[in-house]
Motif scaffolding. Sequence first.
Motif, PDB file in Angstrom:
ATOM      1  N   SER A  72       6.316  51.966  33.251  1.00 46.31           N
ATOM      2  CA  SER A  72       5.539  52.643  33.395  1.00 46.31           C
ATOM      3  C   SER A  72       5.339  53.666  31.865  1.00 46.31           C
ATOM      4  CB  SER A  72       5.737  53.783  34.336  1.00 46.31           C
ATOM      5  OG  SER A  72       7.025  54.475  34.296  1.00 46.31           O
ATOM      6  N   LYS A  73       4.278  53.814  31.695  1.00 45.65           N
ATOM      7  CA  LYS A  73       4.168  54.681  30.540  1.00 45.65           C
ATOM      8  C   LYS A  73       2.888  55.606  30.482  1.00 45.65           C
ATOM      9  CE  LYS A  73       1.639  51.790  27.078  1.00 45.65           C
ATOM     10  NZ  LYS A  73       1.653  51.619  25.566  1.00 45.65           N
ATOM     11  N   ASN A  74       3.184  56.951  30.077  1.00 44.61           N
ATOM     12  CA  ASN A  74       2.227  57.890  29.980  1.00 44.61           C
ATOM     13  C   ASN A  74       1.037  57.514  29.159  1.00 44.61           C
ATOM     14  OD1 ASN A  74       0.524  60.208  30.063  1.00 44.61           O
ATOM     15  ND2 ASN A  74       2.409  61.434  30.402  1.00 44.61           N
ATOM     16  N   ASN A  79      -0.398  60.487  24.095  1.00 41.55           N
ATOM     17  CA  ASN A  79       0.679  59.706  24.743  1.00 41.55           C
ATOM     18  C   ASN A  79       0.323  58.065  24.793  1.00 41.55           C
ATOM     19  OD1 ASN A  79       2.372  61.849  24.625  1.00 41.55           O
ATOM     20  ND2 ASN A  79       1.647  62.314  26.846  1.00 41.55           N
ATOM     21  N   GLY A  82       2.850  55.597  23.974  1.00 39.68           N
ATOM     22  CA  GLY A  82       4.424  55.789  24.203  1.00 39.68           C
ATOM     23  C   GLY A  82       5.233  54.688  24.574  1.00 39.68           C
ATOM     24  N   GLU A  83       6.531  54.790  24.941  1.00 41.78           N
ATOM     25  CA  GLU A  83       7.125  53.393  25.461  1.00 41.78           C
ATOM     26  C   GLU A  83       7.277  53.563  27.030  1.00 41.78           C
ATOM     27  OE1 GLU A  83      11.231  53.687  23.711  1.00 41.78           O
ATOM     28  OE2 GLU A  83      10.554  54.061  21.855  1.00 41.78           O
ATOM     29  N   PHE A  84       7.477  52.184  27.119  1.00 43.66           N
ATOM     30  CA  PHE A  84       7.565  52.175  28.621  1.00 43.66           C
ATOM     31  C   PHE A  84       8.818  52.572  29.197  1.00 43.66           C
ATOM     32  CE2 PHE A  84       3.917  48.988  27.952  1.00 43.66           C
ATOM     33  CZ  PHE A  84       3.323  49.256  29.020  1.00 43.66           C
ATOM     34  N   ASN A  85       8.929  52.930  30.414  1.00 45.24           N
ATOM     35  CA  ASN A  85      10.289  53.360  31.119  1.00 45.24           C
ATOM     36  C   ASN A  85      10.543  52.598  32.501  1.00 45.24           C
ATOM     37  OD1 ASN A  85      11.136  55.839  29.366  1.00 45.24           O
ATOM     38  ND2 ASN A  85       8.909  56.179  29.670  1.00 45.24           N
ATOM     39  N   THR A 104      10.228  57.581  39.571  1.00 49.75           N
ATOM     40  CA  THR A 104      10.328  57.423  38.006  1.00 49.75           C
ATOM     41  C   THR A 104      11.565  58.788  37.673  1.00 49.75           C
ATOM     42  OG1 THR A 104       8.892  59.087  37.445  1.00 49.75           O
ATOM     43  CG2 THR A 104       8.067  57.230  37.659  1.00 49.75           C
ATOM     44  N   TYR A 108       6.977  62.719  34.224  1.00 48.79           N
ATOM     45  CA  TYR A 108       5.468  63.067  34.309  1.00 48.79           C
ATOM     46  C   TYR A 108       5.260  64.085  35.277  1.00 48.79           C
ATOM     47  CZ  TYR A 108       6.206  57.757  33.096  1.00 48.79           C
ATOM     48  OH  TYR A 108       6.815  56.781  32.460  1.00 48.79           O
ATOM     49  N   LEU A 114      -1.279  57.012  33.855  1.00 46.13           N
ATOM     50  CA  LEU A 114      -0.089  55.996  33.459  1.00 46.13           C
ATOM     51  C   LEU A 114      -0.391  54.470  33.413  1.00 46.13           C
ATOM     52  CD1 LEU A 114       2.778  57.017  35.915  1.00 46.13           C
ATOM     53  CD2 LEU A 114       2.244  58.288  33.570  1.00 46.13           C
TER      54      LEU A 114
END
Length: 135
Positions: A72-74, A79, A82-85, A104, A108, A114
């Motif tokens: 997931s990424k914001n 954002n 942004g990077e995926f988490n 998560t 967030y 997202l």
Amino acid sequence: LINESAGGYCISWDNSSTTKTIVGSLIGIKNRNPEEDNEWSIGIIRWLKSPEKNPMYIGIELLSPSAQAIASKNITHENKNGEFNTALLLPELLTVKQPQTLITQSLYKTNDKLELDVHGQSIKVKLTKLIDLLK
């Protein structure tokens, strides 16, 4: 396994080595019977009891009978790059009126938008409700 109910488990940890388990930890549970479903259930440790001698008893609340590992990424406002988490996507459970749920890190907030990567498929979502699993 000491006992099992629809809401969770009580297990004993009969190991002389110490464990770093704490109340509030997310836990994956897999049935040891290979003939049963190969899915991991997701739970949260609600309580620990450790008498003077082994075993330690662990109370686990079952959150979902299955989960998907996703990214997931914001993408709210600035954002978008942004990077995926890593995250877990729990399915909707109609019998207990639980909507599809995203677990998560604390990255967030409610109303964030997202992008989810679910096995290569991009899905856009808006977070509508924060659920604190520690309560």
